[in-house]
Design an enzyme around this catalytic site. Structure first.
Site, PDB file in Angstrom:
ATOM      1  N   ASP A  64      12.464  33.459 119.481  1.00 49.87           N
ATOM      2  CA  ASP A  64      12.763  33.045 120.848  1.00 49.87           C
ATOM      3  C   ASP A  64      14.192  33.439 121.214  1.00 49.87           C
ATOM      4  O   ASP A  64      15.129  33.206 120.436  1.00 49.87           O
ATOM      5  CB  ASP A  64      12.616  31.531 120.989  1.00 49.87           C
ATOM      6  CG  ASP A  64      11.251  31.031 120.532  1.00 49.87           C
ATOM      7  OD1 ASP A  64      10.320  31.850 120.438  1.00 49.87           O
ATOM      8  OD2 ASP A  64      11.128  29.824 120.260  1.00 49.87           O
ATOM      9  N   ARG A 116       7.508  34.109 115.266  1.00 52.77           N
ATOM     10  CA  ARG A 116       7.785  34.239 116.695  1.00 52.77           C
ATOM     11  C   ARG A 116       9.275  33.967 116.866  1.00 52.77           C
ATOM     12  O   ARG A 116       9.788  32.970 116.354  1.00 52.77           O
ATOM     13  CB  ARG A 116       6.975  33.235 117.518  1.00 52.77           C
ATOM     14  CG  ARG A 116       6.972  33.558 119.023  1.00 52.77           C
ATOM     15  CD  ARG A 116       6.501  32.396 119.867  1.00 52.77           C
ATOM     16  NE  ARG A 116       7.498  31.339 119.909  1.00 52.77           N
ATOM     17  CZ  ARG A 116       7.301  30.102 119.455  1.00 52.77           C
ATOM     18  NH1 ARG A 116       6.161  29.764 118.894  1.00 52.77           N
ATOM     19  NH2 ARG A 116       8.263  29.199 119.548  1.00 52.77           N
ATOM     20  N   PHE A 138      22.186  20.500 125.003  1.00 53.69           N
ATOM     21  CA  PHE A 138      20.933  20.055 124.377  1.00 53.69           C
ATOM     22  C   PHE A 138      21.225  19.380 123.041  1.00 53.69           C
ATOM     23  O   PHE A 138      22.134  19.793 122.305  1.00 53.69           O
ATOM     24  CB  PHE A 138      19.994  21.240 124.147  1.00 53.69           C
ATOM     25  CG  PHE A 138      19.393  21.786 125.404  1.00 53.69           C
ATOM     26  CD1 PHE A 138      18.178  21.298 125.869  1.00 53.69           C
ATOM     27  CD2 PHE A 138      20.052  22.754 126.138  1.00 53.69           C
ATOM     28  CE1 PHE A 138      17.625  21.792 127.045  1.00 53.69           C
ATOM     29  CE2 PHE A 138      19.505  23.251 127.310  1.00 53.69           C
ATOM     30  CZ  PHE A 138      18.294  22.765 127.773  1.00 53.69           C
ATOM     31  N   ARG A 153      16.882  33.179 131.138  1.00 57.59           N
ATOM     32  CA  ARG A 153      15.473  33.527 131.045  1.00 57.59           C
ATOM     33  C   ARG A 153      15.061  33.340 129.594  1.00 57.59           C
ATOM     34  O   ARG A 153      15.822  33.672 128.674  1.00 57.59           O
ATOM     35  CB  ARG A 153      15.248  34.968 131.499  1.00 57.59           C
ATOM     36  CG  ARG A 153      15.621  35.189 132.953  1.00 57.59           C
ATOM     37  CD  ARG A 153      15.515  36.663 133.329  1.00 57.59           C
ATOM     38  NE  ARG A 153      14.136  37.135 133.353  1.00 57.59           N
ATOM     39  CZ  ARG A 153      13.789  38.384 133.686  1.00 57.59           C
ATOM     40  NH1 ARG A 153      14.712  39.269 134.009  1.00 57.59           N
ATOM     41  NH2 ARG A 153      12.504  38.746 133.688  1.00 57.59           N
ATOM     42  N   ASN A 187      10.521  30.968 114.335  1.00 60.53           N
ATOM     43  CA  ASN A 187       9.353  30.139 114.021  1.00 60.53           C
ATOM     44  C   ASN A 187       8.462  30.878 113.031  1.00 60.53           C
ATOM     45  O   ASN A 187       7.806  31.859 113.396  1.00 60.53           O
ATOM     46  CB  ASN A 187       8.578  29.823 115.297  1.00 60.53           C
ATOM     47  CG  ASN A 187       9.430  29.086 116.313  1.00 60.53           C
ATOM     48  OD1 ASN A 187       9.524  27.870 116.282  1.00 60.53           O
ATOM     49  ND2 ASN A 187      10.081  29.829 117.199  1.00 60.53           N
ATOM     50  N   TYR A 235       2.226  22.487 125.632  1.00 63.34           N
ATOM     51  CA  TYR A 235       0.844  22.312 125.187  1.00 63.34           C
ATOM     52  C   TYR A 235      -0.100  21.762 126.246  1.00 63.34           C
ATOM     53  O   TYR A 235      -1.245  21.455 125.944  1.00 63.34           O
ATOM     54  CB  TYR A 235       0.830  21.432 123.932  1.00 63.34           C
ATOM     55  CG  TYR A 235       1.579  22.091 122.800  1.00 63.34           C
ATOM     56  CD1 TYR A 235       1.116  23.273 122.231  1.00 63.34           C
ATOM     57  CD2 TYR A 235       2.773  21.556 122.323  1.00 63.34           C
ATOM     58  CE1 TYR A 235       1.814  23.902 121.218  1.00 63.34           C
ATOM     59  CE2 TYR A 235       3.474  22.176 121.299  1.00 63.34           C
ATOM     60  CZ  TYR A 235       2.991  23.343 120.750  1.00 63.34           C
ATOM     61  OH  TYR A 235       3.690  23.959 119.752  1.00 63.34           O
ATOM     62  N   GLU A 290       3.887  17.081 114.749  1.00 63.23           N
ATOM     63  CA  GLU A 290       3.149  18.218 115.295  1.00 63.23           C
ATOM     64  C   GLU A 290       1.724  18.281 114.743  1.00 63.23           C
ATOM     65  O   GLU A 290       1.103  19.341 114.699  1.00 63.23           O
ATOM     66  CB  GLU A 290       3.905  19.509 114.979  1.00 63.23           C
ATOM     67  CG  GLU A 290       5.276  19.562 115.647  1.00 63.23           C
ATOM     68  CD  GLU A 290       6.108  20.732 115.180  1.00 63.23           C
ATOM     69  OE1 GLU A 290       5.859  21.863 115.641  1.00 63.23           O
ATOM     70  OE2 GLU A 290       7.020  20.531 114.349  1.00 63.23           O
ATOM     71  N   GLY A 308      20.739  29.040 134.004  1.00 63.62           N
ATOM     72  CA  GLY A 308      20.181  30.242 134.597  1.00 63.62           C
ATOM     73  C   GLY A 308      19.617  31.241 133.613  1.00 63.62           C
ATOM     74  O   GLY A 308      19.498  32.428 133.929  1.00 63.62           O
ATOM     75  N   ASN A 365      17.570  32.256 119.933  1.00 64.12           N
ATOM     76  CA  ASN A 365      17.511  30.797 120.002  1.00 64.12           C
ATOM     77  C   ASN A 365      16.890  30.191 118.749  1.00 64.12           C
ATOM     78  O   ASN A 365      17.536  29.393 118.061  1.00 64.12           O
ATOM     79  CB  ASN A 365      16.720  30.362 121.237  1.00 64.12           C
ATOM     80  CG  ASN A 365      16.624  28.855 121.365  1.00 64.12           C
ATOM     81  OD1 ASN A 365      17.554  28.133 121.028  1.00 64.12           O
ATOM     82  ND2 ASN A 365      15.481  28.378 121.836  1.00 64.12           N
ATOM     83  N   GLU A 366      15.648  30.564 118.416  1.00 61.05           N
ATOM     84  CA  GLU A 366      14.985  29.969 117.254  1.00 61.05           C
ATOM     85  C   GLU A 366      14.044  30.963 116.596  1.00 61.05           C
ATOM     86  O   GLU A 366      13.545  31.887 117.241  1.00 61.05           O
ATOM     87  CB  GLU A 366      14.195  28.711 117.664  1.00 61.05           C
ATOM     88  CG  GLU A 366      15.076  27.518 118.007  1.00 61.05           C
ATOM     89  CD  GLU A 366      14.268  26.251 118.203  1.00 61.05           C
ATOM     90  OE1 GLU A 366      13.075  26.226 117.836  1.00 61.05           O
ATOM     91  OE2 GLU A 366      14.827  25.279 118.725  1.00 61.05           O
ATOM     92  N   SER A 424       8.190  22.641 118.094  1.00 63.86           N
ATOM     93  CA  SER A 424       7.441  22.233 119.287  1.00 63.86           C
ATOM     94  C   SER A 424       8.250  21.369 120.233  1.00 63.86           C
ATOM     95  O   SER A 424       7.703  20.555 120.972  1.00 63.86           O
ATOM     96  CB  SER A 424       6.144  21.506 118.892  1.00 63.86           C
ATOM     97  OG  SER A 424       5.294  22.375 118.177  1.00 63.86           O
ATOM     98  N   SER A 425       9.578  21.495 120.184  1.00 65.35           N
ATOM     99  CA  SER A 425      10.493  20.733 121.048  1.00 65.35           C
ATOM    100  C   SER A 425      10.449  19.234 120.785  1.00 65.35           C
ATOM    101  O   SER A 425      10.888  18.434 121.619  1.00 65.35           O
ATOM    102  CB  SER A 425      10.208  21.010 122.539  1.00 65.35           C
ATOM    103  OG  SER A 425      10.410  22.373 122.840  1.00 65.35           O
ATOM    104  N   GLY A 459       2.527  28.684 116.778  1.00 70.98           N
ATOM    105  CA  GLY A 459       1.276  28.091 117.209  1.00 70.98           C
ATOM    106  C   GLY A 459       0.173  29.116 117.399  1.00 70.98           C
ATOM    107  O   GLY A 459       0.425  30.268 117.772  1.00 70.98           O
ATOM    108  N   GLU A 466      23.794  21.695 121.183  1.00 71.79           N
ATOM    109  CA  GLU A 466      23.942  23.083 121.600  1.00 71.79           C
ATOM    110  C   GLU A 466      24.463  23.175 123.028  1.00 71.79           C
ATOM    111  O   GLU A 466      24.035  22.412 123.912  1.00 71.79           O
ATOM    112  CB  GLU A 466      22.599  23.817 121.537  1.00 71.79           C
ATOM    113  CG  GLU A 466      22.106  24.119 120.145  1.00 71.79           C
ATOM    114  CD  GLU A 466      20.847  24.962 120.166  1.00 71.79           C
ATOM    115  OE1 GLU A 466      20.489  25.496 119.102  1.00 71.79           O
ATOM    116  OE2 GLU A 466      20.213  25.085 121.234  1.00 71.79           O
ATOM    117  N   GLN A 467      25.356  24.101 123.230  1.00 68.95           N
ATOM    118  CA  GLN A 467      25.875  24.358 124.565  1.00 68.95           C
ATOM    119  C   GLN A 467      24.736  24.759 125.499  1.00 68.95           C
ATOM    120  O   GLN A 467      23.847  25.530 125.119  1.00 68.95           O
ATOM    121  CB  GLN A 467      26.901  25.489 124.500  1.00 68.95           C
ATOM    122  CG  GLN A 467      27.481  25.893 125.832  1.00 68.95           C
ATOM    123  CD  GLN A 467      28.487  27.022 125.676  1.00 68.95           C
ATOM    124  OE1 GLN A 467      29.322  26.988 124.783  1.00 68.95           O
ATOM    125  NE2 GLN A 467      28.391  28.023 126.532  1.00 68.95           N
ATOM    126  N   GLY A 468      24.745  24.208 126.706  1.00 69.13           N
ATOM    127  CA  GLY A 468      23.744  24.601 127.687  1.00 69.13           C
ATOM    128  C   GLY A 468      24.147  25.895 128.373  1.00 69.13           C
ATOM    129  O   GLY A 468      25.333  26.104 128.656  1.00 69.13           O
TER     130      GLY A 468
END
Length: 322
Positions: free
Chosen positions: A271, A269, A152, A197, A286, A230, A13, A195, A283-284, A160-161, A290, A190-192
């Site tokens: 998520d 941040r 995933f 958001r 941070n 990005y 990164e 649909g 989810n995460e 940053s994925s 950024g 991780e389970q997907g």
């Protein structure tokens, strides 16, 4: 008040960090000097650091660690290093040894939030909903993932994925695991959740945080990958998100609770995923989000009435009070 901004870092990164640093230097309301960690781990100072910032990359440094910096001349350090070395407690531990106040989370909470597996374990134990996952280590036999595609595969300690893959068929799992293990010795599957958001909130404070409005990210890619994050125009930011006040309050309250549980200070941040059935998942986390022109963290605060220079000043003041 004199600030030392530290940017760059390992390859994953590196460029994102320098892009963030350009934004911070342009808006910081206090005198600020720059130090850049090159990709080879050596440091650049003074004019060399500024040239690296303009170039957007620093492949090789000139100063070994620790660099010959007059640390005592600075009031606050601002580590703006994304990923390993920056977000995992390493640079924070060094600054602790120096006795120099710094922006952002401390050693323990930085390391905990950086490790997606450990962070999930703590949050799950505290009753905060997270996406179901399993963890694999490099070198051990890797069983079949317990989830049906799509799912995933993620390195545990990148941001940053970087290194993340979406697996749509089981035969693609081997390639996805190999890609993730190229970045880390520990990998999450991780389970997907179809649909969903993707919603985000920005936090500011020492342990007891206040929250920005909730924002939403939409995009056309398979998932919110590095290029989508990005590349201007690849993702759309909706500020505030078009959600009910009840859901917004739920997201903000969950983020603030998690922030306190994890002992974070300064900023974060957070998520979230919101499923079509109204299920909310953190989810995460941070701890050094950024600060690039496309970054969600400063945009969330701007949408909440806090301008970029004022946000930076508040982060500096929080560092002095930590």
């Amino acid at each position: 008040m004199r600030i030392l901004l530290i940017a760059g870092g390992p390859p994953g990164e590196h460029e994102v960090s320098l892009s963030s640093a350009r934004g911070v230097l342009a808006a910081m309301p206090h005198p600020t000097e720059l130090a850049v960690i090159a990709k080879d781990g050596l440091w650049l100072l003074g004019e060399d650091a500024r040239e690296a910032l303009v170039a957007g990359v620093a492949e090789h440094g000139t100063h070994r660690f620790p660099p010959d910096i007059p640390w005592q001349h600075y009031d606050v350090a601002f580590p703006l290093l994304h990923g390993p070395v920056g977000e995992d407690g390493v640079i924070q531990g060094f600054l602790e040894l120096l006795g120099l106040p710094y922006v952002g989370a401390g050693v323990t909470s930085s390391a905990l939030c950086m490790d997606k597996d450990l962070c999930k374990r703590v949050l799950h134990q505290a009753g905060i909903p997270v996406v179901p996952w399993v963890t694999f280590y490099k070198g051990e036999p890797t069983p079949e993932p317990p989830f049906k595609p799509p799912y995933f595969v993620k390195p545990a300690n990148t941001g940053s994925s970087v290194g993340i893959s979406k697996v749509r068929a089981d035969q693609d799992a081997h390639k996805a695991l190999a890609q993730a293990f190229a970045w880390d010795h520990k990998v999450l599957v991780e389970q997907g959740i179809e649909g969903v958001r993707e919603l985000e909130v920005a936090l500011l404070g020492n342990i007891h945080a206040r929250s920005s409005v909730v924002g939403e990210i939409t995009y056309q890619a398979e998932f919110y990958d590095y290029e989508t994050k990005y590349t201007p125009g690849r993702a759309q930011l909706h500020l505030p998100a078009s959600i009910s006040p009840e859901i917004a309050e739920r997201i903000q309250a969950t983020a603030i609770e998690a922030y306190r549980i994890l002992g974070v200070r300064g900023m974060a941040r957070v998520d979230f995923f919101l499923s079509g059935q109204g299920e909310l998942y953190l989810n995460e986390f941070n701890t050094i989000p950024g600060f690039t022109p496309t970054s969600m963290y400063p945009k969330l605060w701007q949408a909440s009435g806090l301008a970029y220079p004022e946000l930076l000043d508040q982060l500096v003041q929080l560092a002095l009070r930590a």
